[in-house]
Design a protein around this motif. Structure first.
Motif, short mmCIF file in Angstrom:
data_model
loop_
_atom_site.label_atom_id
_atom_site.label_comp_id
_atom_site.label_asym_id
_atom_site.label_seq_id
_atom_site.Cartn_x
_atom_site.Cartn_y
_atom_site.Cartn_z
N TYR A 51 -7.39 23.03 -1.92
CA TYR A 51 -8.27 22.20 -2.76
C TYR A 51 -7.56 22.03 -4.10
O TYR A 51 -7.34 22.99 -4.82
CB TYR A 51 -9.61 22.91 -2.95
CG TYR A 51 -10.70 22.07 -3.56
CD1 TYR A 51 -10.73 21.80 -4.92
CD2 TYR A 51 -11.72 21.56 -2.76
CE1 TYR A 51 -11.72 21.03 -5.47
CE2 TYR A 51 -12.74 20.79 -3.31
CZ TYR A 51 -12.74 20.52 -4.66
OH TYR A 51 -13.74 19.76 -5.20
N SER A 52 -7.19 20.80 -4.42
CA SER A 52 -6.46 20.57 -5.66
C SER A 52 -7.44 20.42 -6.82
O SER A 52 -8.64 20.30 -6.64
CB SER A 52 -5.60 19.33 -5.54
OG SER A 52 -6.41 18.16 -5.69
N THR A 54 -7.93 17.94 -8.56
CA THR A 54 -8.58 16.63 -8.55
C THR A 54 -9.55 16.47 -7.40
O THR A 54 -10.11 15.40 -7.20
CB THR A 54 -7.51 15.51 -8.46
OG1 THR A 54 -6.76 15.69 -7.26
CG2 THR A 54 -6.59 15.54 -9.66
N THR A 56 -8.72 16.86 -4.17
CA THR A 56 -8.05 16.53 -2.92
C THR A 56 -8.03 17.75 -2.01
O THR A 56 -7.72 18.86 -2.45
CB THR A 56 -6.60 16.08 -3.18
OG1 THR A 56 -6.63 14.93 -4.03
CG2 THR A 56 -5.91 15.74 -1.88
N THR A 57 -8.37 17.54 -0.75
CA THR A 57 -8.38 18.64 0.21
C THR A 57 -7.44 18.34 1.38
O THR A 57 -7.12 17.18 1.66
CB THR A 57 -9.79 18.89 0.76
OG1 THR A 57 -10.26 17.70 1.41
CG2 THR A 57 -10.75 19.26 -0.35
N SER A 58 -7.02 19.38 2.01
CA SER A 58 -6.16 19.24 3.19
C SER A 58 -6.43 20.42 4.11
O SER A 58 -6.73 21.53 3.63
CB SER A 58 -4.68 19.21 2.77
OG SER A 58 -3.85 19.09 3.91
N ASP A 102 -1.34 20.25 -8.59
CA ASP A 102 -1.02 19.44 -7.42
C ASP A 102 -0.57 20.36 -6.29
O ASP A 102 0.54 20.89 -6.31
CB ASP A 102 0.08 18.44 -7.76
CG ASP A 102 0.45 17.54 -6.61
OD1 ASP A 102 1.31 16.66 -6.79
OD2 ASP A 102 -0.13 17.71 -5.51
#
Length: 125
Positions: A51-52, A54, A56-58, A102
Protein backbone atom coordinates in the motif's frame (compact mmCIF):
# COMPACT_ATOMS: atom_id res chain seq x y z
CA UNK A 1 12.62 4.55 14.42
CA UNK A 2 9.30 2.96 13.46
CA UNK A 3 8.01 0.07 15.53
CA UNK A 4 5.52 -2.26 13.86
CA UNK A 5 3.27 -4.62 15.79
CA UNK A 6 1.10 -7.17 14.01
CA UNK A 7 -2.03 -8.77 15.42
CA UNK A 8 -5.04 -10.77 14.30
CA UNK A 9 -3.45 -14.05 13.33
CA UNK A 10 -4.89 -17.36 14.38
CA UNK A 11 -6.30 -20.65 13.20
CA UNK A 12 -9.21 -20.93 10.82
CA UNK A 13 -10.78 -23.55 8.61
CA UNK A 14 -10.42 -23.41 4.86
CA UNK A 15 -12.89 -21.00 3.35
CA UNK A 16 -12.87 -18.80 6.44
CA UNK A 17 -11.64 -15.26 6.98
CA UNK A 18 -9.13 -13.44 9.15
CA UNK A 19 -8.20 -9.82 9.48
CA UNK A 20 -4.64 -8.79 10.31
CA UNK A 21 -3.56 -5.43 11.69
CA UNK A 22 -0.18 -3.75 11.78
CA UNK A 23 0.12 -0.79 14.12
CA UNK A 24 3.01 1.60 13.48
CA UNK A 25 4.35 3.61 16.41
CA UNK A 26 4.77 6.57 14.09
CA UNK A 27 5.06 7.35 10.43
CA UNK A 28 6.61 10.73 11.12
CA UNK A 29 3.74 12.50 9.34
CA UNK A 30 5.09 11.47 5.97
CA UNK A 31 4.15 9.03 3.29
CA UNK A 32 5.37 5.49 3.74
CA UNK A 33 5.19 2.40 1.61
CA UNK A 34 3.74 -0.40 3.71
CA UNK A 35 3.51 -4.06 2.82
CA UNK A 36 2.57 -7.51 4.04
CA UNK A 37 4.91 -10.45 3.56
CA UNK A 38 4.43 -14.09 4.44
CA UNK A 39 6.66 -17.10 4.80
CA UNK A 40 5.64 -20.70 5.23
CA UNK A 41 8.02 -23.38 6.52
CA UNK A 42 10.28 -24.58 3.74
CA UNK A 43 9.11 -21.89 1.33
CA UNK A 44 10.56 -18.59 0.19
CA UNK A 45 9.20 -15.38 1.65
CA UNK A 46 6.50 -13.88 -0.53
CA UNK A 47 5.33 -10.30 -0.75
CA UNK A 48 1.56 -10.54 -0.39
CA UNK A 49 0.51 -6.95 -0.95
CA UNK A 50 1.64 -3.36 -0.64
CA UNK A 51 0.00 0.00 0.00
CA UNK A 52 1.74 3.16 -1.15
CA UNK A 53 1.42 6.60 0.38
CA UNK A 54 -0.87 7.61 -2.48
CA UNK A 55 -3.17 4.67 -1.90
CA UNK A 56 -1.89 2.52 -4.73
CA UNK A 57 -2.20 -1.17 -3.92
CA UNK A 58 -0.76 -4.29 -5.44
CA UNK A 59 -1.27 -7.98 -4.72
CA UNK A 60 0.51 -11.21 -5.48
CA UNK A 61 -1.31 -13.44 -7.92
CA UNK A 62 -1.79 -16.04 -5.22
CA UNK A 63 -4.04 -13.76 -3.14
CA UNK A 64 -5.56 -11.44 -5.72
CA UNK A 65 -9.32 -11.33 -5.38
CA UNK A 66 -9.26 -12.87 -1.90
CA UNK A 67 -7.17 -10.46 0.17
CA UNK A 68 -7.63 -6.73 0.59
CA UNK A 69 -5.01 -4.36 1.96
CA UNK A 70 -6.08 -1.12 3.57
CA UNK A 71 -4.64 1.61 5.72
CA UNK A 72 -6.02 3.95 8.34
CA UNK A 73 -3.82 7.02 8.15
CA UNK A 74 -5.16 8.50 11.36
CA UNK A 75 -4.25 5.39 13.31
CA UNK A 76 -1.03 4.62 11.39
CA UNK A 77 -2.39 1.11 10.99
CA UNK A 78 -2.19 -1.23 8.03
CA UNK A 79 -4.75 -3.99 7.59
CA UNK A 80 -5.03 -7.18 5.60
CA UNK A 81 -8.48 -8.68 5.18
CA UNK A 82 -8.13 -12.30 4.14
CA UNK A 83 -11.15 -14.12 2.76
CA UNK A 84 -11.66 -17.58 1.29
CA UNK A 85 -8.54 -18.78 3.04
CA UNK A 86 -6.76 -21.87 1.82
CA UNK A 87 -4.31 -24.21 3.55
CA UNK A 88 -1.61 -22.75 1.27
CA UNK A 89 -2.16 -19.41 3.02
CA UNK A 90 -0.69 -20.87 6.20
CA UNK A 91 2.38 -18.80 7.04
CA UNK A 92 3.95 -16.23 9.31
CA UNK A 93 2.64 -12.86 8.12
CA UNK A 94 4.94 -9.88 8.62
CA UNK A 95 4.29 -6.19 8.15
CA UNK A 96 6.93 -3.85 6.70
CA UNK A 97 7.23 -0.10 6.23
CA UNK A 98 9.63 2.13 4.36
CA UNK A 99 9.88 5.92 4.10
CA UNK A 100 10.14 5.70 0.34
CA UNK A 101 6.51 6.36 -0.47
CA UNK A 102 6.62 4.76 -3.91
CA UNK A 103 6.47 1.03 -3.31
CA UNK A 104 7.56 0.20 -6.84
CA UNK A 105 11.10 1.46 -6.21
CA UNK A 106 11.61 -0.96 -3.33
CA UNK A 107 12.85 -4.45 -4.07
CA UNK A 108 10.31 -7.11 -3.23
CA UNK A 109 12.15 -8.48 -0.23
CA UNK A 110 11.41 -7.93 3.43
CA UNK A 111 14.91 -6.70 4.25
CA UNK A 112 14.62 -4.00 1.57
CA UNK A 113 12.14 -2.28 3.84
CA UNK A 114 13.49 -0.05 6.57
CA UNK A 115 11.20 -1.37 9.28
CA UNK A 116 9.41 -4.63 9.88
CA UNK A 117 7.46 -6.34 12.62
CA UNK A 118 7.82 -9.69 14.32
CA UNK A 119 4.98 -11.33 12.47
CA UNK A 120 1.72 -13.05 13.29
CA UNK A 121 0.96 -16.69 12.53
CA UNK A 122 -1.93 -17.68 10.29
CA UNK A 123 -2.89 -21.34 10.13
CA UNK A 124 -5.54 -22.63 7.75
CA UNK A 125 -6.67 -26.24 8.01
Amino acid sequence: DVQLVESGGGSVQAGGSLSLSCAASTLHNRGYCMAWFRQAPGKEREKVAYYSSTGTTSYSDSVKGRFTIAKDGHKNTLYLQMNTLKPDDTALYTCAADPRSDCTVIRGTLVSYNNWGQGTQVTVS
